[in-house]
Write a protein that holds these residues in place. Structure first.
Motif, PDB file in Angstrom:
ATOM      1  N   GLU A 262      -1.299   7.067  -5.271  1.00  0.00           N
ATOM      2  CA  GLU A 262      -2.506   7.860  -5.069  1.00  0.00           C
ATOM      3  C   GLU A 262      -2.873   8.040  -3.604  1.00  0.00           C
ATOM      4  O   GLU A 262      -3.878   8.680  -3.305  1.00  0.00           O
ATOM      5  CB  GLU A 262      -3.679   7.220  -5.814  1.00  0.00           C
ATOM      6  N   LEU A 263      -2.094   7.458  -2.669  1.00  0.00           N
ATOM      7  CA  LEU A 263      -2.401   7.618  -1.250  1.00  0.00           C
ATOM      8  C   LEU A 263      -2.163   9.044  -0.806  1.00  0.00           C
ATOM      9  O   LEU A 263      -1.180   9.692  -1.220  1.00  0.00           O
ATOM     10  CB  LEU A 263      -1.525   6.678  -0.401  1.00  0.00           C
ATOM     11  N   GLY A 264      -3.053   9.479   0.108  1.00  0.00           N
ATOM     12  CA  GLY A 264      -2.862  10.802   0.679  1.00  0.00           C
ATOM     13  C   GLY A 264      -1.784  10.802   1.736  1.00  0.00           C
ATOM     14  O   GLY A 264      -1.351   9.744   2.230  1.00  0.00           O
ATOM     15  N   LYS A 265      -1.375  12.011   2.101  1.00  0.00           N
ATOM     16  CA  LYS A 265      -0.305  12.121   3.082  1.00  0.00           C
ATOM     17  C   LYS A 265      -0.716  11.539   4.422  1.00  0.00           C
ATOM     18  O   LYS A 265       0.072  10.853   5.112  1.00  0.00           O
ATOM     19  CB  LYS A 265       0.075  13.592   3.222  1.00  0.00           C
ATOM     20  N   LYS A 266      -1.941  11.773   4.831  1.00  0.00           N
ATOM     21  CA  LYS A 266      -2.418  11.275   6.128  1.00  0.00           C
ATOM     22  C   LYS A 266      -2.485   9.762   6.124  1.00  0.00           C
ATOM     23  O   LYS A 266      -2.051   9.099   7.073  1.00  0.00           O
ATOM     24  CB  LYS A 266      -3.785  11.878   6.423  1.00  0.00           C
TER      25      LYS A 266
ATOM     26  N   LEU B 293       0.830  -1.209   0.000  1.00  0.00           N
ATOM     27  CA  LEU B 293       0.000   0.000   0.000  1.00  0.00           C
ATOM     28  C   LEU B 293       0.861   1.254   0.000  1.00  0.00           C
ATOM     29  O   LEU B 293       0.484   2.268  -0.611  1.00  0.00           O
ATOM     30  CB  LEU B 293      -0.932  -0.009   1.212  1.00  0.00           C
ATOM     31  N   LEU B 294       2.024   1.197   0.686  1.00  0.00           N
ATOM     32  CA  LEU B 294       2.894   2.384   0.708  1.00  0.00           C
ATOM     33  C   LEU B 294       3.473   2.688  -0.667  1.00  0.00           C
ATOM     34  O   LEU B 294       3.885   3.831  -0.948  1.00  0.00           O
ATOM     35  CB  LEU B 294       4.035   2.165   1.712  1.00  0.00           C
TER      36      LEU B 294
ATOM     37  N   ARG C  16      -0.834   7.741   4.194  1.00  0.00           N
ATOM     38  CA  ARG C  16       0.515   7.206   4.109  1.00  0.00           C
ATOM     39  C   ARG C  16       1.185   7.188   5.487  1.00  0.00           C
ATOM     40  O   ARG C  16       1.909   6.257   5.850  1.00  0.00           O
ATOM     41  CB  ARG C  16       1.334   8.020   3.116  1.00  0.00           C
ATOM     42  N   GLY C  17       0.914   8.249   6.262  1.00  0.00           N
ATOM     43  CA  GLY C  17       1.486   8.279   7.611  1.00  0.00           C
ATOM     44  C   GLY C  17       0.949   7.153   8.477  1.00  0.00           C
ATOM     45  O   GLY C  17       1.699   6.515   9.234  1.00  0.00           O
ATOM     46  N   HIS C  18      -0.369   6.892   8.366  1.00  0.00           N
ATOM     47  CA  HIS C  18      -0.953   5.791   9.140  1.00  0.00           C
ATOM     48  C   HIS C  18      -0.377   4.440   8.717  1.00  0.00           C
ATOM     49  O   HIS C  18      -0.070   3.583   9.553  1.00  0.00           O
ATOM     50  CB  HIS C  18      -2.470   5.792   8.961  1.00  0.00           C
ATOM     51  N   LEU C  19      -0.228   4.279   7.374  1.00  0.00           N
ATOM     52  CA  LEU C  19       0.331   3.025   6.902  1.00  0.00           C
ATOM     53  C   LEU C  19       1.788   2.859   7.355  1.00  0.00           C
ATOM     54  O   LEU C  19       2.249   1.739   7.640  1.00  0.00           O
ATOM     55  CB  LEU C  19       0.262   2.971   5.364  1.00  0.00           C
ATOM     56  N   GLN C  20       2.526   3.971   7.434  1.00  0.00           N
ATOM     57  CA  GLN C  20       3.915   3.898   7.882  1.00  0.00           C
ATOM     58  C   GLN C  20       3.989   3.430   9.329  1.00  0.00           C
ATOM     59  O   GLN C  20       4.837   2.613   9.701  1.00  0.00           O
ATOM     60  CB  GLN C  20       4.577   5.271   7.734  1.00  0.00           C
ATOM     61  N   VAL C  21       3.064   3.955  10.156  1.00  0.00           N
ATOM     62  CA  VAL C  21       3.026   3.514  11.555  1.00  0.00           C
ATOM     63  C   VAL C  21       2.697   2.027  11.632  1.00  0.00           C
ATOM     64  O   VAL C  21       3.308   1.268  12.399  1.00  0.00           O
ATOM     65  CB  VAL C  21       2.004   4.351  12.341  1.00  0.00           C
ATOM     66  N   ILE C  22       1.709   1.603  10.815  1.00  0.00           N
ATOM     67  CA  ILE C  22       1.346   0.184  10.816  1.00  0.00           C
ATOM     68  C   ILE C  22       2.543  -0.677  10.415  1.00  0.00           C
ATOM     69  O   ILE C  22       2.840  -1.712  11.023  1.00  0.00           O
ATOM     70  CB  ILE C  22       0.175  -0.063   9.853  1.00  0.00           C
TER      71      ILE C  22
END
Length: 540
Positions: A381-385, A376-377, A387-393
């Motif tokens: 087309e992912l938004g910044k918000k 997903l990262l 992407r940040g959540h996915l980075q934490v995950i």
């Protein structure tokens, strides 16, 4: 008339002369009898004086010998008095060994025989000393070397190898029908043994044999007593003989050390009270033993001694009284700690298997989470918000994966292989395992790990267990610190020719009393369930 008068006068003269002659004869005979009686009286007086002198001498020796039961002193006194009584130039006393083939031991010697003192004489020696032990009665060697008198040119008698004498007497020392030694006297006064000397020597030998046999028996009993006491005190278990009231009548040093009291102070104290702090703590055990039963051992925790003890009791066979009981006290504190540790190890082994299974089960979904989050990262087309959540995950999934891998490493069973191990890596992995628990307790960890640390040769799992134990103990030490005192653990390593690991904390420290037992396996000051002390492992 004149002629008749002359005849009468002549007759009277002759009669008077006969009377005078008769009186003279009678007086002469009487004088001879008186002289003979005086001679016999003097001889009887001399004999009486000699007998009294012998009696007083023997009485004096009896007093001297009865004053001691030491064998060395007794044999020295016997030889010294023998020389004095018989006015001899030499004397010795040799004792038979304990074994049938043991040589004779010259226990004492005086005068011309003094060079033989302390020497051994073999049984096949041809001298008088060895020969006399096989005789039943006194053997007398005169100047001739035989039983009869002979000229002055006769050869001297061999006493022992290298020692000779012109005249000698040997009397075997017998006690209870057994020869225990021999007494040798050489060269008496005037060069011969008179009958009085023989009689005195026989009496002296008889008396000496009895005293020496008693001294030997006493020495045998003393040695047996010392051996028994040595074995009694050498036992690591505490041993006590108690009376019908449970008071200690005899104790060994191990029991005194366990009770923390001098050995003389233990005697007379009630064992139950001294051991467990309760007067009747051992009443049922001792009562059952007196009845002839074989009760089960009593295992109890002594608050007074801070130890766990196991007490066994048994009646003494052949004791003077039925109440005499021997009690054995064992300190089973370490044994119980070991048993607890074994039980705990079995539990940990079961937990390890469970953790291993759970870790494998968690690893699969974590792998999916990490993979999908990475996929997903990569989506543009992912938004910044989002992407940040996915980075934490993704980061937390990676962290969870590392924790699972550490758990698998720690729980994995393996043989204790000695391989090169990076000690710093072991420390980092162990800190990762304990990080969450330390964070909950508000404990900070400072790392001072040397970058130039070489690998050590040892068991990786054993080293990790050591580091985990040290960190756990340090965490327990600082967990109770007051607020004004920091809760900090410092882990440091360095190399100075050897690899060093140190875990320091800001806890209250270790008292001198506890420090003496800090390396004792399973020793702990913690409450039950909070630790069993250091485990005996070799992390090399």
């Amino acid at each position: 008339m004149s002629a008749l008068r002359q005849h009468l006068l002549l007759f009277a003269t002759i009669a008077l002369a006969l009377i005078v002659l008769g009186v003279g004869v009678v007086l002469g005979r009487l004088r001879q009898r008186l002289m003979r009686s005086e001679h016999e009286r003097r001889r009887a007086a001399d004999e009486l004086n000699r007998r009294l002198s012998e009696l007083f001498s023997l009485q004096e020796l009896s007093y001297v010998l009865s004053d001691s039961l030491e064998l060395d002193r007794i044999v020295e006194q016997v030889v010294r008095y023998a020389v004095r009584f018989l006015d001899a130039q030499g004397a010795l006393l040799a004792l038979v060994g304990e074994g049938p083939n043991d040589p004779l031991q010259v226990a004492a010697a005086e005068g011309t025989l003094a060079p033989l003192r302390g020497q051994t004489i073999q049984g096949d020696d041809t001298g008088l000393v060895a020969r006399s032990t096989g005789r039943e009665h006194l053997e007398l060697i005169r100047k001739s070397g035989g039983a009869g008198e002979a000229g002055p040119g006769a050869e001297p008698t061999m006493i022992a190898k290298g020692i000779q004498a012109a005249a000698a007497a040997a009397v075997p020392l017998r006690s209870h029908g057994t020869v225990i030694g021999t007494l040798i006297i050489t060269d008496p006064r005037e060069g011969v043994f008179v009958p009085e000397d023989i009689r005195l020597l026989s009496t002296l030998a008889t008396h000496a044999a009895v005293v020496i046999a008693n001294a030997r028996f006493f020495e045998m009993v003393r040695r047996a007593k010392e051996q028994w006491e040595t074995a009694f005190d050498a036992l690591s278990e505490g041993i006590a003989v108690v009376d019908d009231e449970g008071r200690v009548r005899r104790s060994n040093r191990s029991l005194a050390a366990l009770l923390g009291a001098p050995l003389p102070n233990v005697v007379g104290t009630p064992l139950g009270e001294a051991l467990l702090g309760k007067p009747n703590a051992l009443h049922e055990l001792l009562a059952a033993t007196r009845r002839g039963e074989r009760p089960a051992p009593l295992v109890a925790r002594s608050d007074r001694l801070r130890r766990t003890v196991r007490v066994n009791a048994a009646r003494i066979p052949g004791a003077a009284t039925e109440q005499s009981i021997v009690v054995m006290v064992e300190d089973v504190t370490e044994q119980q700690a070991l048993e607890t540790q074994l039980v705990q190890s079995e539990k940990l082994a079961a937990v390890g298997q469970l953790v291993s299974g759970v870790a494998h089960e968690l690893n699969n979904p974590l792998t999916s989470i990490v993979g999908l989050s990475e996929f997903l990262l990569e989506q543009k087309e992912l938004g910044k918000k989002d992407r940040g959540h996915l980075q934490v995950i993704h980061e937390q999934a990676e962290r969870a994966g590392r924790i699972v891998r550490n758990l698998l490493t720690f729980a994995r069973k393996g043989s204790a292989e000695r391989v090169p191990v990076d000690l710093n890596d072991v420390i980092r992995r162990t800190l990762s395992l304990t990080a969450y628990d330390l964070k909950l307790k508000d404990i900070t960890v400072e790392r001072e790990l040397s970058g130039a640390l070489p690998d050590v040769f040892g068991d990786r799992h054993g080293l990790q267990q050591v580091v985990l134990n040290l960190l756990t103990n340090a965490a327990h030490a600082v967990a109770e610190n007051p607020r004004e005192r920091p809760r900090q653990i410092t882990v440091s390593t360095w190399f100075d020719g050897q690899v060093h690991l140190r875990v320091a904390d800001t806890g209250p420290g270790i008292s001198d009393e506890v420090a003496q037992s800090v390396f004792t396996p399973f020793f702990t000051t913690k409450e039950p369930g909070k630790g069993t002390g250091p485990t005996p492992c070799d992390p090399r």
